[in-house]
Design a protein around this motif. Sequence first.
Motif: not given
Length: 483
Positions: A342-354, A367-378
């Motif tokens: 959840s922490i990784g997904m939040a970081i990824g999505m807020f960064a993409i939003s900005a 990069v942030f899309i991959i951070i988001y999806t990687a966080s979800f997949m783990m």
Amino acid sequence: MIQNEKVTAGQNIPYIAGITLIATLGGLLFGYDTAVISGAEQSVQKYLITGQGLSTWIHGITISSALIGCIIGGAISGLLASRLGRKRTLIVAAVLFFLSALGSGYPEFLFFEEGRPTMGLLYMFNFYRIIGGIGVGLASAVCPVYIGELAPANLRGRLVSLNQFAIIFGMLVVYFVNWGIASGQSVDWLDQVGWRRMFLSEAIPAGLFGILLFFVPESPRYLSMVNKDKEALKILTKVNGSTAAKQIFADIKNTVEHHSGKLWSYGKTVIIIGILLSVFQQFVGINVALYYAPRIFQSMGAGTDASMLQTVVMGVVNVFFTVVAILTVDKWGRKPLLIVGSIGMAIGMFAISALSYFEIIGISTLVFIIIYTASFMMSWGPICWVLISEIFPNKIRGKAVAVAVAAQWAANYFISATYPSMMEFSGAFTYGFYGVMSVLSLLFVWKMVPETKGKSLEEMEALWTKNTPMASEAAFRSNKTRV
């Protein structure tokens, strides 16, 4: 009484692995069917939507139409799994996958002329996608339950997580298939022929799944519930060894025979937790990244071939981090993985939003899309299914999983269908919303979700029966007996 020490001696690992691999083909088809649209959606839009002057709202509904079937499949999965059994329900799902692949690839079959899009043809395409969606809904509910009911407690987290690996692997396979079909071809060819081949390719794994299912046993817990005790004990013995099988069988019979099986009889908390696990898994926005991946990468300036290749890269990353979850779920536990994810997904999505707000498009977005999806997949990808397969007591598992999975697909449909319209309004708002949902998912897990690592399915009942009328009645009978 159930022993806390898990007996591993006598477990038939090759047999367990073989059954699991066949069952996870349902997960592979789940991933294949939901992701095949990513390569075909722009061609489908041109052929069936834009050609008739229809709106982006209709486009969103059409691309997400399979999810209507997923809701139906999830809702009826409990009934079918209880009436037909887990194995035969999966065979039904395999047939639906096969029919959907053929019909989606050639929706003009019998009734329409190729090359002349009409509203009737649009309805027919959606019908075939819904048929496949029903198969996905059935497989998404029954595959993890089937694996969970066969797996020994010490292996259950990893084996059920393999189903999520199969889902992600199915997505990766179809990303390669779509890329292979599109590679070197003109846009006109893709819009006329390519998208059809993408859908038709699903018929191969669907047919294989249907055939192999005839070689796996029925779930021993289902067999016990329909009073086929001899068959149930035979399968438990083959999986766990004779000594452990007798203990597990006695525990199963105790939970089955001393409970009414009404959905709410263990209280509302367990049902609410199951529903919220499902809803948060979708409200964090993962399927937006999966369904619209090529379009997202094209918006970053990539061409058609490059966007398909970047989608493949994302798929490889997803597979890798799903493996991370498989290797750690029975060591670290379910809750820690969900919280970190959840922490990784939040970081990824807020960064993409900005980045979207400031109109910054480039490698940083990828990069942030991959951070988001990687966080979800783990985390939320596999662990949600692990928890749904194990938190519900035996007697209500079929019904409760059906409710949770139907809620999941309803949430999935809402998020996927509203994405195009939300993006028209504001990309920053859209991705920010998914970031907020990621934060809320963290708070939900922290406050409400129990840790289930290492517990048998029968031991899980103790979490929900402490404050129920059934527990009070059992305690009263116990005290009376002592007196």
